[in-house]
Design an enzyme around this catalytic site. Structure first.
Site, PDB file in Angstrom:
ATOM      1  CB  THR A   1      -0.859   0.025   1.280  1.00  0.00           C
ATOM      2  OG1 THR A   1      -1.646  -1.151   1.336  1.00  0.00           O
ATOM      3  CG2 THR A   1      -1.777   1.228   1.316  1.00  0.00           C
TER       4      THR A   1
ATOM      5  N   GLY B   1     -10.045  -3.557   0.608  1.00  0.00           N
ATOM      6  CA  GLY B   1      -9.347  -3.500   1.891  1.00  0.00           C
ATOM      7  C   GLY B   1      -9.593  -2.192   2.611  1.00  0.00           C
TER       8      GLY B   1
END
Lengths: 317, 317
Positions: free
Chosen positions: B179, B209
């Site tokens: 990320t 997510g």
């Protein structure tokens, strides 16, 4: 050990003109809320789990076309229906949610399938539908979800927009805030929350509101409370409403009533309209809202079901 | 009035074996983080806004195929790429997010378009792409996002699953936690946060997510802090990590370092691996993580850029 159970439900909140609703129509809302409360209460009274109870209550509301969830969901600007739902259980804080789906007859059961049959919390669109098919969740034909009154609401809204009257005449509470939800405490002290919605009439395709967002429209934690919200979804996301109620109980030792009331009042002051239903560790329910009404109800300790729409005495059913 | 600016970025966290990374590869990560910090710092030093700075920093990380966001995103089990991103600004707590998109070259700019050009916070799939097209957001061909190393990671993972070795050999940090994100405070005291990701290799199609979930992976509030998280996304959603850091500051008067450190440590104790970057009202950064490493960096008050991967001294760049 407190082994009493608790249950509360909502069927959406908004700016509701009492004069605009006939007694017959109000009675249908009361009856729909009562059926949902009875479905959940029967499970809890028999010693069943909070998660089963909130799922059963929300299924009853999804099946009732009066409410904006499942059958009777509202339409996007594109004339499509896109449903969102979430469940959360408070013991381990497991959660499941779906967004942008049309297929599973009861979106709340699709959300539960995500929680129970995948390592994920949130699945959207086709991926969510595929998981549901794999695990035997019941589907319905697209026509099942459509109702003439929701279609009319979309057409009227698009006509208003064309005439440049966006916002005017939009006091249809279901258009703005239609959502259903349930929270419960079972005899073992486990909490659970579930929320389901068609969103808002005339939303952009792909828009996801607060209902399937854990911490915004749905939250459950045995240490504090279970929350299901309804209202201006974008406000509820930005302010993390459901998680904020739990946070105030944990960090400030506020009561559920204080925490829930404060959060909804603060939200109202900055223009976020809506409400929530919640139950605390001890089972005490809270059902605050900052607009003129919220379809809502709860079960008393003696099993009596109570429902209300406006700021008015609850009806026993 | 404190008119100093602050900026911190991350490029993912995870279980990273030092021995497995060559000095040359580590240097590329440091260089990528440095470019992102410089892009944001140049805006902030010139008096620009926090939102512009975090967007510029995240764009730089999305454009770098080393990081799992934008170009170089990981693949789902179906061999597709589905990108998620969010932005939030702390003055009015406005937010925008996208999930499950492939098209806009920089998903963080798609998220910003949702915030600035729609009444909504979260748009998914085709609806998000349509909004981006309408507002002139740059698109890239599908091939732009694909890289051989991510494709190989998917094939290796599927092969392991076929052999029944799910979980083993899966210490590739990017697979698990890739990320990118940035948080900033500008000279006016406004905070902002941005997060972007390709998710996790071998995720189910449709899985979303924590990155685009306001309150989970991304949060900003001028009264407390700006947060961008990275880690086991489902844990971050269930525990409302980013909102919880802000809540501890508001309700318990904890410092940012205390609040962020406590939340990440608690998450680690229950099995949620990851970390976050945050800046507080006063601009002090916090970059806690509970795993062996997090690609990260921040800008010192004197403008010097510092980056690190493991629990190690920061390198000045």
């Amino acid at each position: 050990m407190n082994d009493s159970y608790a249950l509360a439900v909502h069927g959406g909140a908004g700016t509701m003109r009492r004069g605009a609703m006939s007694a017959a129509r109000a009675a249908r809302y009361h009856a729909g809320l009562r059926r949902a409360l009875q479905a959940g209460r029967d499970i809890l009274a028999a010693g069943g789990g909070a998660l089963d109870a909130v799922a059963a209550a929300v299924v009853a509301l999804e099946d009732d076309k009066l409410f904006n969830a499942g059958r009777g969901a509202v339409f996007t600007t594109a004339g499509t229906q896109e449903l969102d739902a979430a469940v959360m259980e408070g013991r381990e804080r497991r959660a499941g949610a779906v967004a942008g789906i049309l297929g599973p007859k009861n979106p709340v059961l699709a959300a539960r399938a995500v929680m129970e049959h995948s390592p994920h919390v949130l699945l959207i669109g086709e991926g969510a539908a595929a998981l549901c098919r794999k695990h035997g969740i019941a589907f319905a034909e697209p026509g099942y979800f459509r109702t003439p009154s929701r279609w009319r609401a979309l057409r009227e809204m698009l006509a208003r927009r064309t005439r440049g009257l966006a916002g005017e005449g939009e006091d249809d509470d279901e258009r703005r805030h239609g959502t259903v939800g349930a929270v419960a405490r079972d005899r073992r002290g486990d909490l659970a929350a579930a929320t389901s919605t068609g969103g808002i009439t005339g939303k952009l395709p792909g828009r996801v509101g607060d209902s399937p967002i854990i911490g915004a429209g749905t939250y459950a934690d045995n240490a504090t409370c279970a929350v299901s919200a309804t209202g201006d979804g974008e406000f509820f996301i930005r302010f993390g409403v459901a998680h904020e109620v739990a946070a105030r109980i944990r960090h400030r030792s506020e009561s559920l009533a204080q925490a829930a009331g404060t959060v909804i009042a603060e939200l109202g002051r900055i223009g976020g309209s809506g409400g929530l239903v919640a139950v605390g560790r001890d089972g005490a329910p809270a059902l605050p809202f900052n607009c003129s009404g919220m379809y809502r109800g709860y079960v008393e300790a003696n099993g009596v079901v109570r429902t209300a729409i406006y700021d008015e005495p609850y009806r026993a059913g």
